[in-house]
Design a protein around this motif. Structure first.
Motif, PDB file in Angstrom:
ATOM      1  N   PHE A   1      44.870  11.780 -71.023  1.00  0.00           N
ATOM      2  CA  PHE A   1      44.472  10.441 -71.463  1.00  0.00           C
ATOM      3  C   PHE A   1      43.002  10.417 -71.866  1.00  0.00           C
ATOM      4  CE2 PHE A   1      42.888   6.163 -70.834  1.00  0.00           C
ATOM      5  CZ  PHE A   1      43.913   5.362 -71.325  1.00  0.00           C
ATOM      6  N   PRO A   2      42.694   9.888 -73.079  1.00  0.00           N
ATOM      7  CA  PRO A   2      43.604   9.460 -74.141  1.00  0.00           C
ATOM      8  C   PRO A   2      43.963  10.628 -75.046  1.00  0.00           C
ATOM      9  CG  PRO A   2      41.367   8.968 -74.770  1.00  0.00           C
ATOM     10  CD  PRO A   2      41.290   9.594 -73.398  1.00  0.00           C
ATOM     11  N   SER A   3      44.847  10.405 -75.988  1.00  0.00           N
ATOM     12  CA  SER A   3      45.255  11.454 -76.921  1.00  0.00           C
ATOM     13  C   SER A   3      44.158  11.681 -77.952  1.00  0.00           C
ATOM     14  CB  SER A   3      46.548  11.055 -77.635  1.00  0.00           C
ATOM     15  OG  SER A   3      46.776  11.884 -78.754  1.00  0.00           O
ATOM     16  N   GLY A   4      43.575  12.881 -77.948  1.00  0.00           N
ATOM     17  CA  GLY A   4      42.545  13.205 -78.918  1.00  0.00           C
ATOM     18  C   GLY A   4      43.077  13.246 -80.338  1.00  0.00           C
ATOM     19  N   HIS A   5      44.297  13.785 -80.514  1.00  0.00           N
ATOM     20  CA  HIS A   5      44.913  13.807 -81.842  1.00  0.00           C
ATOM     21  C   HIS A   5      45.072  12.388 -82.383  1.00  0.00           C
ATOM     22  CE1 HIS A   5      45.843  17.968 -80.901  1.00  0.00           C
ATOM     23  NE2 HIS A   5      46.414  18.146 -82.076  1.00  0.00           N
ATOM     24  N   SER A   6      45.528  11.470 -81.535  1.00  0.00           N
ATOM     25  CA  SER A   6      45.752  10.094 -81.977  1.00  0.00           C
ATOM     26  C   SER A   6      44.436   9.389 -82.273  1.00  0.00           C
ATOM     27  CB  SER A   6      46.525   9.326 -80.908  1.00  0.00           C
ATOM     28  OG  SER A   6      47.755   9.956 -80.632  1.00  0.00           O
ATOM     29  N   ALA A   7      43.422   9.634 -81.440  1.00  0.00           N
ATOM     30  CA  ALA A   7      42.113   9.029 -81.687  1.00  0.00           C
ATOM     31  C   ALA A   7      41.544   9.495 -83.029  1.00  0.00           C
ATOM     32  CB  ALA A   7      41.151   9.365 -80.553  1.00  0.00           C
ATOM     33  N   SER A   8      41.653  10.789 -83.294  1.00  0.00           N
ATOM     34  CA  SER A   8      41.147  11.321 -84.564  1.00  0.00           C
ATOM     35  C   SER A   8      41.922  10.756 -85.741  1.00  0.00           C
ATOM     36  CB  SER A   8      41.228  12.847 -84.555  1.00  0.00           C
ATOM     37  OG  SER A   8      40.399  13.401 -83.558  1.00  0.00           O
ATOM     38  N   ALA A   9      43.252  10.679 -85.605  1.00  0.00           N
ATOM     39  CA  ALA A   9      44.085  10.162 -86.690  1.00  0.00           C
ATOM     40  C   ALA A   9      43.747   8.709 -86.989  1.00  0.00           C
ATOM     41  CB  ALA A   9      45.563  10.299 -86.322  1.00  0.00           C
ATOM     42  N   ALA A  10      43.631   7.884 -85.942  1.00  0.00           N
ATOM     43  CA  ALA A  10      43.328   6.469 -86.146  1.00  0.00           C
ATOM     44  C   ALA A  10      41.925   6.282 -86.705  1.00  0.00           C
ATOM     45  CB  ALA A  10      43.478   5.711 -84.832  1.00  0.00           C
ATOM     46  N   ALA A  11      40.962   7.081 -86.219  1.00  0.00           N
ATOM     47  CA  ALA A  11      39.596   6.978 -86.716  1.00  0.00           C
ATOM     48  C   ALA A  11      39.536   7.309 -88.199  1.00  0.00           C
ATOM     49  CB  ALA A  11      38.677   7.917 -85.928  1.00  0.00           C
ATOM     50  N   PHE A  12      40.201   8.377 -88.597  1.00  0.00           N
ATOM     51  CA  PHE A  12      40.174   8.771 -90.005  1.00  0.00           C
ATOM     52  C   PHE A  12      40.846   7.711 -90.869  1.00  0.00           C
ATOM     53  CE2 PHE A  12      41.643  10.932 -93.807  1.00  0.00           C
ATOM     54  CZ  PHE A  12      40.530  11.671 -94.176  1.00  0.00           C
ATOM     55  N   ALA A  13      42.028   7.241 -90.457  1.00  0.00           N
ATOM     56  CA  ALA A  13      42.758   6.259 -91.256  1.00  0.00           C
ATOM     57  C   ALA A  13      41.992   4.945 -91.362  1.00  0.00           C
ATOM     58  CB  ALA A  13      44.142   6.023 -90.648  1.00  0.00           C
ATOM     59  N   THR A  14      41.401   4.486 -90.258  1.00  0.00           N
ATOM     60  CA  THR A  14      40.648   3.238 -90.290  1.00  0.00           C
ATOM     61  C   THR A  14      39.413   3.366 -91.162  1.00  0.00           C
ATOM     62  OG1 THR A  14      41.404   2.724 -88.044  1.00  0.00           O
ATOM     63  CG2 THR A  14      39.519   1.487 -88.869  1.00  0.00           C
ATOM     64  N   ALA A  15      38.714   4.484 -91.062  1.00  0.00           N
ATOM     65  CA  ALA A  15      37.532   4.699 -91.887  1.00  0.00           C
ATOM     66  C   ALA A  15      37.888   4.734 -93.371  1.00  0.00           C
ATOM     67  CB  ALA A  15      36.846   6.007 -91.480  1.00  0.00           C
ATOM     68  N   VAL A  16      38.992   5.365 -93.711  1.00  0.00           N
ATOM     69  CA  VAL A  16      39.442   5.377 -95.104  1.00  0.00           C
ATOM     70  C   VAL A  16      39.765   3.964 -95.564  1.00  0.00           C
ATOM     71  CG1 VAL A  16      41.308   6.126 -96.633  1.00  0.00           C
ATOM     72  CG2 VAL A  16      40.243   7.766 -95.079  1.00  0.00           C
TER      73      VAL A  16
END
Length: 498
Positions: free
Chosen positions: A111-126
């Motif tokens: 906890f938390p999922s690093g893969h999910s944090a990175s994915a959400a960060a990239f998508a939100t920034a885009v």
């Protein structure tokens, strides 16, 4: 926590255990496993950023840069900071083949999922920079999150927490990197007289084939020449190849334009425009800027976003006057249209230039930035009769926004002022205080940061500062140094208001 575990187990059963739609008999399962593997170490997002940078235009390049920045911040926060606080074990799913493979590896905190944090960060920034690109990226980011549950790597709540963390950190980037403004500068430069050149008659243009990853990469150098000739069929357009001397070609073009009573044109990035601007102002020629570089700061601040805008202004004779910064030191005089700097930034530029031939501009910039942040040293300059240690001295040709360490766009191009910003290295723990203030968005109030709007700045000596950056190009420096505005304004073609 017990109620959360019950919910996690229920969702686990639906996603990771059931036969439909994610079970062994479905086609979704193998695809999810591939998505999970592709996202390891950010590979999926670095590849996506490369595609956005190559084909997405200016908004795509900004989306890629913000996406990678947010991803790095989210990955560090989730994998280094947050997981050290929670110590939650991985799911116990030994009956799932994917989970058995995972559990043979060293067990890490869930906890938390690093893969999910990175994915959400990239998508939100885009999404902040390019909603259209985010419509493609967001479903992939969601699939990566689901894949982490499917493979048995994470609890569903780990993934949801990662999504929330990544999105929040991407939004946080707006504190020090505001969203790009598509408006013209608030204090627009005054209109100036310039010859109208029907179909480009009398215009002599040099296209720099080595400029960045903008329009020249989209079209290709030869195609760029063709596009310009189609827009302005009576203009003289010449391509500067890898083995040609750009300053010499620009000087020849300026001479021909002066003899024809026309104008000098340049297609390239800010460094190319800088060279052309100096020649234009010395020969009293108007300048036509065709944005062909990576970021095209000057063209964007001027309100020029494509070749067509410049061609329209040239044929109509629509132009304005803009200030030209002037740096005078022991090596001579250098003009700057955008920015001047001393300190760690010239070192970063020099290192990036040494690496980009092997790995490309953006990877080279990332590597150079990391090395300079770790190994960079402040420089000593002499001002007001005493030595001062500085991490950075920045001078903008005109007022920049926002305040702080990361100015992004100008509010005026002819205000007669230099926007001077200094990061002081003489205070205790200056590097740490600088990083903390930058990340918290409070740099404008930090004691290591100073800013002023000046008409001129004089430094009596440059000490160990032997390089300076002028419009993003690293060049030799030697004291003493004077920064001021050139006494002659530059006339540049610019589309009419509205």
């Amino acid at each position: 926590m017990r109620r959360l575990d019950v919910i996690d187990q229920a969702l686990f059963h639906r996603i990771a255990v059931s036969e439909r739609p994610f079970g062994a008999g479905s086609r979704v399962g193998p695809w999810l496993r591939r998505a999970s593997h592709a996202a390891d170490h950010g590979k999926l997002w670095f590849g996506t950023a490369a595609v956005l940078g190559a084909i997405g235009g200016r908004s795509g390049r900004r989306a890629a840069l913000r996406g990678i920045s947010a991803l790095a911040l989210a990955s560090y926060t989730a994998n280094v900071a947050a997981k050290q606080l929670t110590r939650r074990p991985r799911p116990a799913l030994d009956h799932i083949p994917a989970a058995r493979r995972l559990l043979r590896q060293p067990i890490t905190t869930s906890f938390p999922s690093g893969h999910s944090a990175s994915a959400a960060a990239f998508a939100t920034a885009v999404a902040i920079e390019s909603p259209a690109a985010a419509a493609v990226v967001a479903p992939v980011a969601l699939a990566v999150g689901v894949s982490r549950v499917y493979t048995g790597a994470h609890h569903p709540s780990d993934v949801l927490a990662g999504f929330a963390l990544g999105s929040a950190l991407a939004a946080l980037t707006l504190r020090w990197w505001p969203r790009s403004s598509h408006l013209r500068p608030a204090a627009g430069p005054a209109r100036r007289s310039a010859p109208a050149l029907p179909e480009g008659q009398g215009l002599s243009v040099v296209v720099n084939s080595g400029s960045g990853s903008g329009a020249l990469t989209t079209y290709g150098p030869e195609e760029t020449v063709t596009v310009l000739r189609d827009l302005l069929p009576r203009a003289e357009v010449r391509l500067c190849g890898p083995d040609d001397d750009l300053p010499a070609l620009l000087a020849e073009a300026a001479d021909r334009a002066s003899a024809a009573g026309g104008a000098l044109g340049v297609c390239g990035g800010d460094g190319s425009v800088n060279l052309a601007a100096g020649l234009a102002v010395e020969r009293d020629l108007p300048l036509a800027v065709f944005p062909g570089g990576t970021l095209n700061h000057f063209a964007v601040d001027l309100g020029i976003e494509d070749f067509e805008a410049t061609a329209t202004a040239v044929t109509a004779g629509s132009a304005c006057g803009v200030d030209l910064g002037l740096a005078t030191d022991g090596t001579g005089q250098r003009y700057f249209l955008n920015t001047f700097s001393l300190g760690v930034y010239p070192e970063l530029v020099q290192l990036r230039e040494s690496l980009e031939g092997r790995m490309g501009k953006w990877p080279a910039l990332a590597v150079a930035t990391a090395k300079v942040l770790v190994n960079g040293e402040p420089v000593t300059v002499r001002a007001g009769g005493r030595d001062r240690r500085l991490w950075l001295l920045f001078a903008g040709n005109g007022a920049y926004d926002p305040p702080g360490f990361a100015p992004t766009h100008r509010t005026g191009l002819a205000d007669g002022l230099l926007d001077v910003r200094v990061v002081d290295a003489g205070r205790p723990l200056a590097r740490t205080r600088l990083a903390a203030a930058f990340l918290s968005g409070t740099l404008a109030r930090s004691r290591v940061y100073h800013a002023a709007r000046l008409r001129a700045l004089d430094l009596e000596g440059l000490g160990d500062a032997d390089r300076m950056a002028v419009d993003g190009e690293s060049v030799p420096a030697a004291g003493p140094l004077r920064l001021a505005k050139s006494g002659r304004a530059l006339t540049v073609y610019r589309p009419a208001e509205g």
